[in-house]
Enzyme design. Structure first.
Site, PDB file in Angstrom:
ATOM      1  CD  GLU A   1      69.432  87.670  57.727  1.00 51.61           C
ATOM      2  OE1 GLU A   1      70.563  88.129  57.950  1.00 51.61           O
ATOM      3  OE2 GLU A   1      68.514  87.681  58.572  1.00 51.61           O
ATOM      4  CE  LYS A  52      72.180  78.201  63.285  1.00 50.31           C
ATOM      5  NZ  LYS A  52      73.051  78.369  64.452  1.00 50.31           N
ATOM      6  CE  LYS A 106      74.039  75.171  61.468  1.00 46.03           C
ATOM      7  NZ  LYS A 106      74.473  75.672  62.728  1.00 46.03           N
TER       8      LYS A 106
HETATM    9  C1  PBG Z   1      74.671  77.327  67.544  1.00 44.61           C
HETATM   10  C2  PBG Z   1      74.850  76.375  66.426  1.00 44.61           C
HETATM   11  C3  PBG Z   1      73.994  75.341  66.020  1.00 44.61           C
HETATM   12  C4  PBG Z   1      74.668  74.662  65.013  1.00 44.61           C
HETATM   13  C5  PBG Z   1      75.871  75.313  64.793  1.00 44.61           C
HETATM   14  N1  PBG Z   1      75.957  76.381  65.670  1.00 44.61           N
HETATM   15  C6  PBG Z   1      72.685  74.895  66.548  1.00 44.61           C
HETATM   16  C7  PBG Z   1      71.519  75.777  66.576  1.00 44.61           C
HETATM   17  O1  PBG Z   1      71.497  76.869  66.008  1.00 44.61           O
HETATM   18  O2  PBG Z   1      70.564  75.369  67.244  1.00 44.61           O
HETATM   19  C8  PBG Z   1      74.171  73.438  64.307  1.00 44.61           C
HETATM   20  C9  PBG Z   1      75.235  72.516  63.783  1.00 44.61           C
HETATM   21  C10 PBG Z   1      74.765  71.151  63.425  1.00 44.61           C
HETATM   22  O3  PBG Z   1      73.575  70.813  63.546  1.00 44.61           O
HETATM   23  O4  PBG Z   1      75.623  70.377  62.993  1.00 44.61           O
HETATM   24  N2  PBG Z   1      74.025  78.495  67.228  1.00 44.61           N
HETATM   25 ZN    ZN Z   2      73.368  79.558  69.089  1.00 47.14          ZN
END
Ligand code: PBG
Ligand code: ZN
Length: 321
Positions: free
Chosen positions: A231, A193, A246
């Site tokens: 990771e 992520k 992601k």
């Molecule tokens: C929370 C989380 C986020 C998203 C999914 N879980 C936001 C972030 O990490 O700030 C993003 C999902 C999206 O943008 O559709 N940790």
């Molecule tokens: Zn979060």
């Protein structure tokens, strides 16, 4: 001329026959934002077509989706009390737990429920973990995150999806679930992520924006393609069942690289900013929504994703794209 690639593009029948990758709606996972309360269906302005639901209206919407084969959903909670340590994330009576219980009561195993596990919607500072001495403390955050995963499993979640990017959380969650006899609850790890600006609309929806600083001390640096494998490997070693990349569109190379380096299923998250950019251009009349969305879905499949988490899922199945 011996080679005429156009021979196999002559009409749609031969193009269908020779298509190299195929997209199927069974690959789709649809995200939901749940809020405490009753009778809520409130549109999220930065994400046209997406709403906040309370558990009761969620059940009705899920029922509609199920008719079209949307039977895998990812739940995000919001509207709980925010504290420094994000304690309400792992109370037994969170709105997420309530929603899981209600969905399972109504649809049993016809619905496959995945929950996002992270503290950021529950901390008053909006970070994904607990702050100590001005920075996000890894191990105490992991403890809280694992407790949150356990409450979701207890409520009946089929799969938990930690999105916090703390080190070692998959292993700690796996241990805690197993110790409590939830050895069949699966873990889809947000393994790779990135610290991304494509999460903007989501943070408005989940009310989870960090109140100071950014997430760069825990989410990945987009300049580091090699580190993504580390990771992924760590999560695999710790017992993740599915690995996620992601965002998706700007990271197709990462999905592709991961596909060559793991035997686990790979999910990609077509995030809020990616969705809202498409919607905004559609509203302006600049692009053909169906054509662009399906082009993106095929890009994910071609890159190597087998599971696609996307806000477009309902449109794809309901409009039979
Ligand atoms: C929370 C989380 C986020 C998203 C999914 N879980 C936001 C972030 O990490 O700030 C993003 C999902 C999206 O943008 O559709 N940790
Ligand atoms: Zn979060």
């Amino acid at each position: 001329m011996i080679h005429r690639p156009r021979r196999l593009r002559k009409n749609s029948i031969i193009r269908e026959l020779t298509a190299e990758v195929r997209f199927h709606k069974d690959m789709l996972i649809y995200p939901y934002f749940i809020e405490k309360g009753e009778n809520i269906t409130s549109p999220i302005s930065s994400m046209p077509g997406i709403h906040h639901f309370s558990p009761d209206t969620l059940v009705k919407d899920v029922e509609k989706g199920l008719k079209n084969g949307i039977n895998k959903i990812l739940l995000f909670g919001s509207g709980e009390e925010k504290t420094a340590e994000g304690k309400s994330a792992y109370q037994k009576d969170t709105v997420v737990a309530e929603a899981i219980t209600l969905l399972k009561k109504n649809f049993k195993d016809d619905i496959y429920i995945i929950t996002d596990v992270c503290l950021c919607a529950y901390t008053d500072h909006g970070h994904c973990g607990i702050i100590q001495d001005g920075h996000v403390h890894n191990d105490s955050s992991v403890e809280a995150i694992a407790k949150m995963a356990l409450t979701h499993a207890e409520a009946g979640a089929d799969m938990v999806a930690p999105s916090d990017m703390m080190d070692g959380r998959v292993g700690v969650i796996r241990d805690l679930l197993d110790d409590n006899h939830f050895e069949d609850t699966a873990i889809m790890s947000y393994s790779i992520k990135f610290a991304s600006s494509y999460y903007g609309p989501f943070r408005e929806a989940a009310d989870s924006a960090p109140q100071f600083g950014d997430r760069k001390s825990y989410q990945m640096d987009y300049r580091n393609p090699n580190e993504t494998l580390k990771e992924a490997w760590l999560d695999e070693e710790e017992g993740a069942d599915i690995l996620m990349v992601k965002p998706a569109l700007a990271y197709l190379d990462i999905i592709n690289r991961l596909r060559a380096n793991t035997s686990l299923p790979i999910a990609c998250y077509n995030v809020s900013g990616e969705y809202s950019m498409v919607k905004a251009a559609v509203e302006k009349g600049w692009i053909d929504e169906r054509a662009v969305v399906m082009e993106n879905m095929h890009a994910f499949v071609r890159a190597g994703a087998g599971l696609i988490i996307t806000y477009h899922a309902r449109d794809i199945v309901e409009k039979e794209w």
